[in-house]
Design a protein around this motif. Structure first.
Motif, mmCIF file in Angstrom:
data_model
loop_
_atom_site.group_PDB
_atom_site.id
_atom_site.type_symbol
_atom_site.label_atom_id
_atom_site.label_comp_id
_atom_site.label_asym_id
_atom_site.label_seq_id
_atom_site.Cartn_x
_atom_site.Cartn_y
_atom_site.Cartn_z
ATOM 1 N N ASP A 137 50.410 40.882 51.829
ATOM 2 C CA ASP A 137 49.790 40.605 50.536
ATOM 3 C C ASP A 137 50.801 40.356 49.419
ATOM 4 O O ASP A 137 51.027 39.213 49.008
ATOM 5 C CB ASP A 137 48.851 41.783 50.186
ATOM 6 C CG ASP A 137 47.976 41.514 48.979
ATOM 7 O OD1 ASP A 137 48.133 40.461 48.350
ATOM 8 O OD2 ASP A 137 47.116 42.362 48.652
ATOM 9 N N GLU A 185 43.739 45.741 53.252
ATOM 10 C CA GLU A 185 43.900 44.331 52.841
ATOM 11 C C GLU A 185 43.728 43.413 54.058
ATOM 12 O O GLU A 185 43.187 42.313 53.947
ATOM 13 C CB GLU A 185 45.271 44.084 52.192
ATOM 14 C CG GLU A 185 45.658 45.054 51.073
ATOM 15 C CD GLU A 185 44.897 44.841 49.753
ATOM 16 O OE1 GLU A 185 44.159 43.849 49.642
ATOM 17 O OE2 GLU A 185 45.046 45.700 48.861
ATOM 18 N N HIS A 249 38.099 45.011 45.180
ATOM 19 C CA HIS A 249 39.038 45.585 44.205
ATOM 20 C C HIS A 249 38.373 45.988 42.884
ATOM 21 O O HIS A 249 38.934 46.790 42.154
ATOM 22 C CB HIS A 249 40.189 44.607 43.918
ATOM 23 C CG HIS A 249 41.218 44.588 45.015
ATOM 24 N ND1 HIS A 249 40.922 44.234 46.300
ATOM 25 C CD2 HIS A 249 42.544 44.901 45.015
ATOM 26 C CE1 HIS A 249 42.023 44.313 47.050
ATOM 27 N NE2 HIS A 249 43.016 44.722 46.286
ATOM 28 N N HIS A 267 45.667 53.064 47.124
ATOM 29 C CA HIS A 267 45.112 51.738 46.867
ATOM 30 C C HIS A 267 44.227 51.248 48.021
ATOM 31 O O HIS A 267 43.079 50.851 47.811
ATOM 32 C CB HIS A 267 46.247 50.742 46.602
ATOM 33 C CG HIS A 267 45.758 49.369 46.293
ATOM 34 N ND1 HIS A 267 45.143 49.051 45.110
ATOM 35 C CD2 HIS A 267 45.759 48.230 47.034
ATOM 36 C CE1 HIS A 267 44.792 47.773 45.126
ATOM 37 N NE2 HIS A 267 45.159 47.250 46.285
ATOM 38 N N VAL A 271 40.289 50.456 48.029
ATOM 39 C CA VAL A 271 39.785 49.109 48.332
ATOM 40 C C VAL A 271 38.782 49.173 49.498
ATOM 41 O O VAL A 271 37.771 48.463 49.499
ATOM 42 C CB VAL A 271 40.959 48.150 48.658
ATOM 43 C CG1 VAL A 271 40.467 46.837 49.255
ATOM 44 C CG2 VAL A 271 41.774 47.875 47.398
HETATM 45 ZN ZN LIG Z 1 44.937 45.263 46.894
#
Ligand SMILES: [Zn+2]
Ligand SMILES: NC(=O)c1ccc[n+]([C@@H]2O[C@H](COP(=O)([O-])OP(=O)(O)OC[C@H]3O[C@@H](n4cnc5c(N)ncnc54)[C@H](O)[C@@H]3O)[C@@H](O)[C@H]2O)c1
Length: 363
Positions: A137, A185, A249, A267, A271
């Motif tokens: 990412d 992700e 997000h 994170h 998510v």
């Molecule tokens: Zn992210």
């Protein structure tokens, strides 16, 4: 070794993916014709844990190499650390224009990229991402920057790297929590763009979690490919195409902020919950079939990620959501799945619906 080219006109670059990709670094710097000093801004913990991987490659770099070691914590994405870093660069390299190398996770990539975007009005840089999240990412796409106390990533720039070297051997030392972080992700890419990739993840999650080389390479390659194709069409995030990368997000970030950016919800975990909440909103709007939502939840769980909100106050999540909304021009805009492999941007989701979905997913 695999290669993905990000086609951006004169800012086109290549992303090398596999084992031993770092060995190509010295040759790449030579091929740039770059003779000046190299400044490697590196995560201090990566430096100490992955010496065996880093040393042989850098030993062959013919340029003078200066090292700046920075802790890999979000606090390093600050104007204070930025200032300290540019002072160190100017005193080490005097009046020469350096080539910057970012060696670390997303924190280092964002900081070093921002240094490269601004020092002497911009100098070239190379990304060597060392977390799964950075490999799939943050090292791709050229968004760089630092945080302000009022919000993350508030100061930044678009600055594409000269190249990205993704070496999967870095992941061997990565704490398992950080692996899960990146997996959120990874799953996101399947949901937003590729049903066949989602199916591959369903069938190979165990191998992925055990860092099976073939599976890992395929997964990183697929994610890099999906992100670069989106970036190619919307380099500066002004065509409303990059927005699909924000799937999960909107509420995810609110959960992360409400949890106080602690270990409770990192994170990726935020998510993961955010993707499920977005899926639930889509279900209730009759956009998404229950079967697809069930599969999304199943894949998230199989990656060791949460699907429910635990020990975070719903009021705090709502107020973090309202705070974020203020910074996005007051718009209520969600990326919602239509089916696995395809998403849509939907505006004006009723707050009552958001609250009800949050309530139903709280433990
Ligand atoms: Zn992210
Ligand atoms: N620019 C973008 O497009 C973009 C996209 C997504 C996220 N981000 C940013 O990325 C940052 C998060 O990045 P991250 O998740 O990589 O976190 P990180 O950089 O903080 O790294 C996580 C932890 O892993 C450690 N670590 C890194 N590589 C390691 C390795 N190989 N072995 C052992 N330990 C290692 C670090 O020291 C740190 O403790 C956030 O600031 C986020 O805003 C940017």
């Amino acid at each position: 070794m695999n290669k993905v080219r990000v086609n951006l006109g004169e800012r086109t670059y290549e992303i090398f993916i596999g084992r031993g990709t770092l060995a190509r670094l010295p040759g790449f710097i030579r091929s740039m014709g770059f003779k000046g000093p190299v400044v490697c801004i590196a995560d201090s913990s990566v430096l100490s844990k992955t010496k065996a991987l880093i040393r042989p490659a850098f030993a062959k770099v013919r340029n003078r190499v200066h090292w700046i070691s920075v802790p890999g914590t979000e606090k390093s994405k600050s104007l204070k650390v930025y200032r300290e870093t540019v002072h160190k660069i100017s005193s080490k390299t005097k009046m020469h224009r350096p080539l910057i190398i970012a060696l670390g996770g997303g924190v280092i990539g964002d900081l070093a990229g921002f240094v490269a975007a601004t020092y002497r009005r911009g100098v070239p840089y190379i990304q060597i991402p060392t977390t799964l999240l950075a490999q799939v990412d943050s090292s791709i796409g050229g968004k760089v920057g630092v945080d302000l106390p009022e919000a993350k990533n508030l100061i930044g720039a678009f600055k594409q790297p000269e190249a990205v070297f993704i070496d999967i051997d870095f992941l061997k030392t990565l704490p398992v929590k950080q692996l899960y972080n990146g997996l959120a992700e990874v799953i996101k890419y399947g949901i937003i763009k590729s049903r066949s990739f989602f199916l591959f993840l369903e069938g190979n999650m165990e191998k992925l979690l055990s860092l099976n080389r073939g599976v890992l390479e395929k997964v990183i390659l697929e994610c890099v490919f999906i992100k670069s194709k989106i970036v190619e069409k919307d380099e500066f995030d002004d065509k409303r195409l990059r927005i699909v990368l924000n799937f999960g997000h909107t509420l995810g970030h609110a959960v992360e902020a409400a949890a106080g950016y602690t270990n409770a919800y990192n994170h990726g975990e935020s998510v993961a919950v955010g993707m499920l909440l977005a899926g639930e909103i889509a279900l209730r709007l009759d956009m998404l079939a229950a079967e697809d939502l069930g599969r999304i939840g199943g894949l998230i769980r199989s990656a060791g990620l949460p699907v429910r909100i635990e020990n975070v106050s719903l009021a705090k999540i709502m107020s973090a959501y309202m705070h974020d909304k203020k910074f996005t021009g007051g718009t209520n805009r969600f990326v919602l799945p239509r089916k696995i492999g395809s998403v849509e941007v939907v505006e004006d989701i009723p707050e009552t619906l958001i609250k009800s979905v949050l309530r139903d997913h709280a433990v």
